[in-house]
Write a protein that holds these residues in place. Structure first.
Motif, PDB file in Angstrom:
ATOM      1  N   ILE A  62       2.407  11.351   9.564  1.00 29.11           N
ATOM      2  CA  ILE A  62       2.035   9.958   9.828  1.00 29.11           C
ATOM      3  C   ILE A  62       1.332   9.343   8.619  1.00 29.11           C
ATOM      4  O   ILE A  62       1.592   8.189   8.242  1.00 29.11           O
ATOM      5  CB  ILE A  62       1.136   9.862  11.075  1.00 29.11           C
ATOM      6  CG1 ILE A  62       1.904  10.276  12.337  1.00 29.11           C
ATOM      7  CG2 ILE A  62       0.561   8.457  11.229  1.00 29.11           C
ATOM      8  CD1 ILE A  62       2.991   9.308  12.749  1.00 29.11           C
ATOM      9  N   LEU A  63       0.464  10.098   7.977  1.00 27.58           N
ATOM     10  CA  LEU A  63      -0.241   9.566   6.813  1.00 27.58           C
ATOM     11  C   LEU A  63       0.709   9.359   5.632  1.00 27.58           C
ATOM     12  O   LEU A  63       0.506   8.444   4.833  1.00 27.58           O
ATOM     13  CB  LEU A  63      -1.391  10.499   6.424  1.00 27.58           C
ATOM     14  CG  LEU A  63      -2.555  10.538   7.426  1.00 27.58           C
ATOM     15  CD1 LEU A  63      -3.562  11.613   7.046  1.00 27.58           C
ATOM     16  CD2 LEU A  63      -3.232   9.187   7.550  1.00 27.58           C
ATOM     17  N   ALA A  79      -1.111   4.671  10.936  1.00 28.15           N
ATOM     18  CA  ALA A  79      -1.620   5.557   9.892  1.00 28.15           C
ATOM     19  C   ALA A  79      -3.120   5.359   9.676  1.00 28.15           C
ATOM     20  O   ALA A  79      -3.854   6.330   9.450  1.00 28.15           O
ATOM     21  CB  ALA A  79      -0.859   5.323   8.590  1.00 28.15           C
ATOM     22  N   GLY A  95       2.150   6.019   6.098  1.00 25.22           N
ATOM     23  CA  GLY A  95       1.200   4.993   5.668  1.00 25.22           C
ATOM     24  C   GLY A  95       1.174   4.833   4.165  1.00 25.22           C
ATOM     25  O   GLY A  95       1.051   3.718   3.652  1.00 25.22           O
TER      26      GLY A  95
END
Length: 407
Positions: A263-264, A276, A267
């Protein structure tokens, strides 16, 4: 029963403004009475103005309580099985726990503070994300939607009552609140993206790789959740220690890292930036939770060296290896093909790196030789300085992460 028609804050003010109040009589000088002789207890009827209370009944049995008069000493405190008063925080013995409580108390945020408008527009755009990217978002939220609730329940129902160091209880109470905020954040993301069709919420029952992680976590609460479970014997204390290791090191220290990394990474590529950012705040909290848990486990080892025998060390190594294996399985399910500049093999390497890190934090040997971190940017986001536990650094000040940035 009180009636607002009869009540007046000023006894000389009429409750009906249309009726003139009678002139108040001149106040008489108060009668002078002698104070009661000795230490006389007033009658209950005098104190409660006629309420039917029996003073003798209220105080019955209080004189039988054992009041030793012994003061709490810092040296008498212990993480588990202490005989000192768990209600008295001072004198503080575990400065590292108290400092984490103070630091965490300044670290407050709420999910609604982060806008999800850009995420919703991207999610609704049929060309906005690939199917593999959508799978990452769904599986990430699907696992975490219940994972933090499982952790929070374990803290409240299983761990807190067996910890006898008040300053550690303070931090656990703070952590419990943060776990609820995290669960709230996942709910906020899911509802903001209109994912509330049951698929995400039930993933921890229906998606095998998610369900196995949840089942592994829940398995380690079975024994200590029983009403009759108490610490105080080597067998019970080891069972409690296994719970701390499985939750702080396994669930929070390993299970969270695949989903967070994926997820990061989105981002960092300006995709799903609201989700994120939520995850980045959560990861900052979780790194502190992990830090506290490692310190807690290591302190128990110091105070109870007989628990950290070869059997317990082997159990701990196996628990960490199991957690890495389950998270690798989840990674292959979440990222079946290369996407976002990462693939399941890279995630597996990262998880083995994390597993080695957890082993060394507990004073154990690494399992996977020659493993390096394939995602150095994760260390920068997470600020691994906060993952150094008290027993590695011998310092108790952990600086809070600065402003969030995707640079």
């Amino acid at each position: 029963m009180l009636s607002w028609d009869e009540y007046s804050e000023d006894a000389n003010t009429p409750t009906n403004p249309t009726v003139a109040a009678p002139a108040a009589p001149s106040p008489a000088a108060p009668a002078v009475t002698e104070p009661p002789a000795g230490n006389t207890v007033p009658a209950a009827s005098d104190i409660f103005n006629g309420v039917d209370l029996d003073a003798a009944e209220i105080t019955a049995g209080l004189e039988d309580l054992e009041m030793t008069g012994a003061r709490v000493r810092a040296e008498d405190k212990r993480i588990i099985n202490a005989t000192s008063d768990v209600n008295q925080v001072v004198p503080i013995k575990y400065d590292w726990a108290w400092q984490k409580y103070l630091d965490g108390s300044q670290n407050h945020w709420m999910p609604q503070e982060i806008s999800m408008a850009a995420d919703l527009a991207l999610w609704k755009d049929p060309n906005g994300l690939s199917e593999d990217e959508r799978r990452i978002v769904k599986m990430g939220l699907g696992y975490f939607a219940t994972a933090d609730t499982v952790v929070a329940n374990n803290l409240l129902l299983s761990i807190y009552k067996h910890i006898t160091a008040p300053e550690c209880r303070f931090y656990i109470g703070l952590q419990f609140r943060e776990e609820l905020i995290h669960a709230h954040a996942y709910q906020y993301c899911i509802e903001s993206l209109a994912m509330d069709d049951g698929e995400i919420w039930n993933m921890y029952r229906e998606q095998p790789s998610v369900a196995r992680k949840a089942a592994w976590s829940l398995k380690h609460t079975e024994v200590i959740n029983k009403p009759e479970f108490v610490t105080g014997t080597p067998e019970a204390d080891k069972e409690f220690l296994k719970n701390l290791i499985s939750y702080y090191v396994g669930a929070e220290g390993i299970f969270f890292y695949c989903g967070f990394a994926a997820i990061l990474q989105m981002g960092r590529q300006n995709k799903m930036t609201g989700v994120a950012e939520q995850f980045q705040y959560i990861l900052r909290d979780e790194s502190m939770h992990l830090n506290f848990g490692i310190d807690l486990i290591n302190q128990i080892k110091i105070e109870n060296p007989h628990l950290w025998d070869q059997e317990m060390q082997d159990i701990t190594t196996r628990l960490i290896a199991e957690a890495v294996m389950l998270e690798c399985e989840f990674a292959r399910d979440m990222i079946p093909r290369g996407v976002l500049g990462m693939n399941a093999n890279m995630i597996e390497q990262y998880l083995k790196f994390i597993g080695n890190r957890r082993l060394t934090q507990l004073g154990l040997k690494e399992l996977w030789k020659g493993i390096e971190n394939p995602f150095p940017w994760m260390s920068e986001i997470m600020d691994l300085r906060k993952e150094k536990n008290f027993f590695e650094t011998k310092v108790t000040e952990y600086q809070q992460a600065g402003a969030l940035s995707w640079d």
